[in-house]
Design an enzyme around this catalytic site. Structure first.
Site, PDB file in Angstrom:
ATOM      1  N   ASP A 161       0.811  -1.225   0.000  1.00 31.31           N
ATOM      2  CA  ASP A 161       0.000   0.000   0.000  1.00 31.31           C
ATOM      3  C   ASP A 161       0.841   1.271   0.000  1.00 31.31           C
ATOM      4  O   ASP A 161       0.684   2.141   0.858  1.00 31.31           O
ATOM      5  CB  ASP A 161      -0.941   0.013   1.208  1.00 31.31           C
ATOM      6  CG  ASP A 161      -1.778  -1.237   1.321  1.00 31.31           C
ATOM      7  OD1 ASP A 161      -2.182  -1.763   0.275  1.00 31.31           O
ATOM      8  OD2 ASP A 161      -2.026  -1.690   2.447  1.00 31.31           O
ATOM      9  N   GLU A 206     -10.814   0.751  -3.594  1.00 32.03           N
ATOM     10  CA  GLU A 206      -9.996   1.162  -2.452  1.00 32.03           C
ATOM     11  C   GLU A 206      -8.905   2.116  -2.884  1.00 32.03           C
ATOM     12  O   GLU A 206      -8.674   2.350  -4.070  1.00 32.03           O
ATOM     13  CB  GLU A 206      -9.357  -0.069  -1.804  1.00 32.03           C
ATOM     14  CG  GLU A 206      -8.437  -0.843  -2.729  1.00 32.03           C
ATOM     15  CD  GLU A 206      -7.903  -2.103  -2.090  1.00 32.03           C
ATOM     16  OE1 GLU A 206      -6.673  -2.276  -2.065  1.00 32.03           O
ATOM     17  OE2 GLU A 206      -8.717  -2.919  -1.612  1.00 32.03           O
TER      18      GLU A 206
END
Length: 547
Positions: A49, A205
């Site tokens: 991420d 996301e």
């Protein structure tokens, strides 16, 4: 007169030749600086991420850390290719409670942003699903206590967007939402606007907003953080929408026939950044697979060039894919200090409060599980050694054992530690581990039994724990080793550092994300544990070597 003219002509020729040589040298320097290429991943091993920002000529990047502490590493770079860890955003228990977290919980999907001389990192902690952000004026130092978002809970992947003195909080909660906040307090200042759910892929996301050429661009990942992961982009003339999709979506994906045999899969969760020379770049996650399309090192940080023409859509690396060997122009490369092959565990004094993990003086990149008990680690009681005091919490507990680890960064590796075991007490264990999860790890364990030190393997697979060969140590120094050839992990021991005895071998796939789940990768660590609470026994680690 003719001689004078000839001298003048020669002088002119010489000056022009010098100018030509200088221009050629400058051209060659520019071409060299722009054509060296690089290798993906730029941050190998468990660096999931990624989010990136630029401050002047410097780039800063953060990653998810889930159950590991300190949380959210901060990396610095001059060229987006070479990165050096300079700090962590979450170093104190007052910033984050990780009690009982595992590879499915903890710190999710941070975003780093720079505005008006200050750095901000926004993230979510699971299972409470609490959004918060911290800030600092020095990304290599300590960060603030959390500023909690109290009006949004229940989802993840927050980010901050700054424009004209306003701060907006952007997050995913079913769909993508945004509202203005007071950046000093985190309090809501405007109504919540709904920006949609992307293009209908599962698990939208990692939303980020950028403004360029009069458009607001909404970047997000869809498809789940697995093989079908990909990146889409939409845009609008209005911050609050409606957003229209790029006809060429997805702009980044390996979920197609062309890239089905690529060792890099699962590309997604991206962030865009513009360099000082106006070029654009994308940072994203992906993972390198081994047989069975499985991966053990977690999701890693990748880099790709982006062409973003005025008024147009960003194009990633020409065709929305990336390679291990990137044959593209780069920024002028500025190599930074590399992690040492051998960590000697010398105490590193840092300007950090006593409750900061950095006060332990461990090297950057070494982490513990959950919120550790600092008193069980010391780099000062035996100079040049890492002293580990055992805990009754074992490696197989979803808690915080005496454990420090660094990431596995390549499929083929050898990790060796030299331990002084002269102060082991009966029933105490210490060793080295390839740790994927509480119920999935491969260990080389030294244990005191009836006055002797016995070295054995431990293979933990779910509810099964198995030990194969045992090795009785002559003396009190042991070289413990875990090595991998990509297909197997091998657990080994030596009493002289030269001749190693194999205790066990196990397939890599039983530590893979596809087998055990979770969002983290294998960590190579050192641990100490005991069946009874004691501070009389301990293990001293002389060094840890990773090749």
């Amino acid at each position: 007169m003719n001689g004078y003219k000839q001298i003048c002509m020669n002088d002119i020729i010489n000056r022009e030749m010098k100018k030509s040589i200088l221009l050629t040298a400058l051209l060659l320097h520019t071409l060299f600086a722009w054509s060296q290429g690089f290798r993906n991943p730029v941050l190998p091993g468990f660096h999931a991420d990624p989010s990136v920002c630029r401050a002047g000529d410097d780039f800063y990047l953060v990653n998810s850390t889930f159950q590991y502490f300190p949380g959210v590493p901060v990396f610095h770079s001059k060229d987006l290719v070479h990165w050096e860890q300079v700090g962590n955003c979450l170093t104190r228990p007052s910033q984050v409670d990780l009690k009982g977290t595992d590879g499915n919980s903890g710190i999710y999907a941070p975003t780093i942003r720079y505005n008006d001389g200050r750095f901000y990192m926004a993230t979510t902690v699971f299972p409470s699903r609490r959004h918060f952000y911290v800030w600092t004026d020095n990304p290599a130092g300590e960060w603030s206590d959390p500023i909690v978002i109290d009006f949004a809970i229940g989802s993840c992947d927050p980010t901050l967007y700054f424009e004209d003195g306003h701060c907006y909080f952007l997050w995913k909660e079913g769909d993508i939402k945004i509202c203005e906040i007071d950046v000093k307090t985190g309090k809501q200042r405007g109504e919540i606007h709904h920006l949609g759910t992307g293009l209908g892929g599962r698990y939208p996301e990692g939303p980020h907003i950028y403004k360029k050429d009069g458009y607001y661009y909404l970047l997000l990942a869809e498809g789940g953080t697995e093989h079908g992961h990909h990146v889409n982009i939409l845009r609008s003339k209005n911050l609050f929408g409606p957003y229209e999709p790029n006809p060429a979506n997805p702009i980044l994906s390996h979920f197609n026939m062309k890239m089905q045999n690529s060792p890099i899969q699962g590309l997604g969760h991206a962030d865009l950044v513009q360099a000082p020379d106006s070029s654009w770049w994308m940072i994203c996650l992906g993972y390198r697979t081994s047989g069975y399309l499985q991966h053990v090192m977690g999701r890693e940080t990748m880099l790709a060039p982006v062409v973003w023409e005025q008024g147009g859509w960003p194009v990633v690396n020409g065709d929305g894919t990336l390679q291990t060997d990137m044959k593209c122009r780069t920024l002028t490369l500025v190599p930074l200090a590399q992690d040492p092959v051998r960590e000697e565990f010398n105490y590193v004094k840092r300007a950090a409060p006593a409750d900061s993990y950095h006060s332990l003086g461990l090297p950057m990149g070494w982490m513990s599980l959950c919120n550790p008990d600092y008193t069980r680690y010391s780099l000062t009681q035996h100079k040049g050694f890492l002293r580990l005091y055992p805990s009754t919490t074992s490696l197989s507990a979803t808690a915080s054992p005496t454990f420090v680890a660094r990431r596995q960064t390549e499929l083929n590796f050898t990790a060796t530690a030299l331990l002084d075991l002269s102060h082991l007490t009966e029933g105490m264990q210490a060793g080295i581990t390839a740790y994927a999860a509480p119920l999935n790890h491969y260990d080389v364990v030294a244990e005191k039994q009836n006055g002797q030190i016995v070295i054995k393997s431990n293979v933990r697979l779910g509810q099964t724990s198995h030990s194969e060969n045992e090795f009785t140590l002559n003396g009190t120094r042991a070289w413990l080793r875990i090595t991998s050839d990509k297909d197997f992990y091998y657990m080994q021991v030596s009493s002289d550092g030269t001749d190693f005895v194999e205790l066990a071998k196990m397939e890599y796939r039983f530590l893979s994300t596809e087998t055990i789940g979770g969002f983290t990768g294998v960590m190579l660590g050192l641990f100490a544990q005991s069946n009874s609470e004691t501070r009389q026994g301990y293990a001293d680690v002389d060094w840890f070597e990773y090749k």
